[in-house]
Design an enzyme around this catalytic site. Sequence first.
Site, short mmCIF file in Angstrom:
data_model
loop_
_atom_site.label_atom_id
_atom_site.label_comp_id
_atom_site.label_asym_id
_atom_site.label_seq_id
_atom_site.Cartn_x
_atom_site.Cartn_y
_atom_site.Cartn_z
N THR A 147 0.86 -1.19 0.00
CA THR A 147 0.00 0.00 0.00
C THR A 147 0.89 1.23 0.00
OG1 THR A 147 0.05 0.27 2.40
CG2 THR A 147 -1.69 -1.14 1.46
N ASP A 148 0.29 2.36 -0.28
CA ASP A 148 1.00 3.60 0.02
C ASP A 148 0.88 3.84 1.53
OD1 ASP A 148 2.50 5.86 -0.19
OD2 ASP A 148 1.35 6.77 -1.81
N TYR A 149 1.63 4.81 1.99
CA TYR A 149 1.82 5.11 3.41
C TYR A 149 0.49 5.25 4.17
CZ TYR A 149 4.86 7.24 7.00
OH TYR A 149 5.60 7.51 8.12
N SER A 161 -2.28 3.91 3.81
CA SER A 161 -3.50 4.12 3.00
C SER A 161 -4.60 3.12 3.34
CB SER A 161 -3.18 4.13 1.51
OG SER A 161 -2.78 2.88 1.08
#
Length: 754
Positions: A296-298, A300
Amino acid sequence: MKHKHLYLLLLISILPFLTSCDLSTGNNQTEFSSKKDQIRETFLDSLMQEMTLEEKIGQTVLFSAGWNVTGPTLDENYIIYLRDGMLGAIFNMHSAKGSKEFQKIAVEETRLGIPLLFGYDVIHGHKTIFPISLGEAASWDMEMIEKASRIAAEEASSTGINWTFAPMVDIARDPRWGRVSEGAGEDVYLGVQVAKARVQGFQGNDLSKYNTILACAKHYAAYGAPIAGRDYNTVDMSERELRTTYLPPFKAAVDAGVSTFMTAFNELNGVPASGNKFLLTDILREEWGFEGFVVTDYTSINEMIPHGFSKDEKQAGEQAINAGVDMDMQGGIFLRNLETLLAEGKVSEKRINDAARSILDMKYQLGLFEDPYRYIDTQREKETLSKPKYLEAARDMARKSMVLLKNDNQLLPLSKNKKIALIGPLAKDDREIIGSWAAQGDRTGTAISVFEGIDDLLGSDKNIIYAKGCEINDDDQSNFKQAVLAAKQADVVVMVMGESHQMSGEAASRTNLDLPGVQKELIAEIKKTGKPLVIILMNGRPLTLEYENKVADAILEAWWSGTMGGAAIADLLYGEYNPSGKLPITFPRNVGQIPIYYNAKNTGRPYNPVLPHNTYWSRYLDVDNSPLYPFGYGLSYTSFEYTDLILNKQEYSFDEDINIRVTLSNTGKYDGEEVVQLYVQDLVGNVTRPLKELKGFEKVYLKSSESQLVSFTINSDDLAFYNLDMSFKAEAGEFKVFVGTNSDDVLESKFILK
Ligand code: BGC
């Protein structure tokens, strides 16, 4: 030592194959690779069998290392997770010494000794900083882009990093969005080429080599299309538009063998990307056959709660893992919830196994089970960072990335005996030039400023009169006077203007794309001196430059050009290099035109300025429809002429090659490079088609007075599009073909597909 156990597993996996395959002959290559795959599978099977549920979940957990003045630190809790085998990867660690410390804990102190992955945002160089990605794309030089990523991987891997969070392959058509700086611009075809080159550069042909690293295609998907250009904002678009414009660079990354994918922060049509099964499973794994892992992104996954998609962390975790996320960046949600979710029957054991295994597989492919310290070598780190040949490559890339936007009366290149007034907040800058997302790029004075670059090139500063004039972004005009004085004493004025590196990039959306602060006012004062005026721009996105375009004699878009930026700018200013960059994104006249991009559609009332009654047509009352500088635009010190656009036939069947040829001549007095661009228009479609679509380009070097035949071959596959029933195929009919120097200035011909 725990790792011995893994060696044993490796050995056991290899044994059955040792006798059955003769590895010595070339004929056995296919057999050899399939045996290698079997060995890998056997190893992973055995390892998975030995792992507890907790340890498998641990593989899906990624946390950031923090840094204090003396080195890396890990949150106290993360250290505990690490020792318990509950941490699969760390990011933001960027020294061999630091990585070694934590790898040692993973290998020697955890039950199974499974090594860590070390991720980092190596976006446009690691220590040696290349131009920002948008600038690199402006070179239209895929070999050079691949080389820049290769060098970044060489440097990063010497510091223990084995995974970069790049390339960002988000198509972006809204320069209000600060992250246009991180991608390859607005076009699908160019975006696809750049995605391939960068994946290839980072990963090479063999991931297990000490100097190749995992790449990560991000941010999946459509992150580059937030409403109103505001970062993280909602994205709502048709599936046709998604597949036509935003997905192809991701698909290209998969085809190029990218190892990992990162989800985006945004929601897409009501479903956040990190909980989006349609994107992560249906398309990515099932349609495209992606075999790496998805991070995932940070935080997210956590953010699906404020999105209004998940009621709490537990539900968010369930939605993410079931959608197809394999690793949770920084959110701790998988760590805290997967066990309960499994017990409650909300997540299957198979899904957790698949996630863990896909991560272990990448560790295997990197060779970490053979040697967990493969990427960690303090001696190599010392010898590798900022090698002179890397700095030379960065200078070369920077020169190729710059775009000459205007050059009236051939003011540029300057002759060395001219006295110049070097003015502006970025003229002596060696911090901002490094740009946004600059990994280990040094902002303490080692980058070459424009002043230094010119000084070095001229061999002295006796022809440079420097005055800063103003800051980048405040309203103090008290130093204008001194700048005007400098201008008055000079033969020509060179102003270095632009944005600070925090003004483009993540969370850096702007609604006003003029030069910030009082820079325009300073230009106006200098203009009054009547001296020939050159403006050099350092920025991360298209700016609105109508005023500058009106008053300057020459404008050079230099982007944030990296460690060697100032030297490269000097090379261009004095003609040591002839500019060859072309815009990978349209420059609007004003913010009201945004989004503006070249491959728009015609509408039912296309505006035609030559027609007399122009009321009910698709246009603005207050500004022309055209951009200030179109996609693909960029001047050279020489002039190029296009003649004789010829197709080998007029009509083609679906399985025939379409051969398109044009003659390119260098009609000016300098040698130089030109990017020859091929566009196509499908005149009538069962869904409407854009006015132009880039289908090919070639960067050609010609000496003054030389000519060359440039040819392109396309076929019906290149003309395919998403039809009304969403099938992807070309349709019979009439097509226009255009070849030229930018998307607006082309020769035209046509053909029929039958
Ligand atoms: C960015 C990503 C980046 C990640 C890790 C996020 O804020 O959106 O592009 O890779 O941080 O640093």
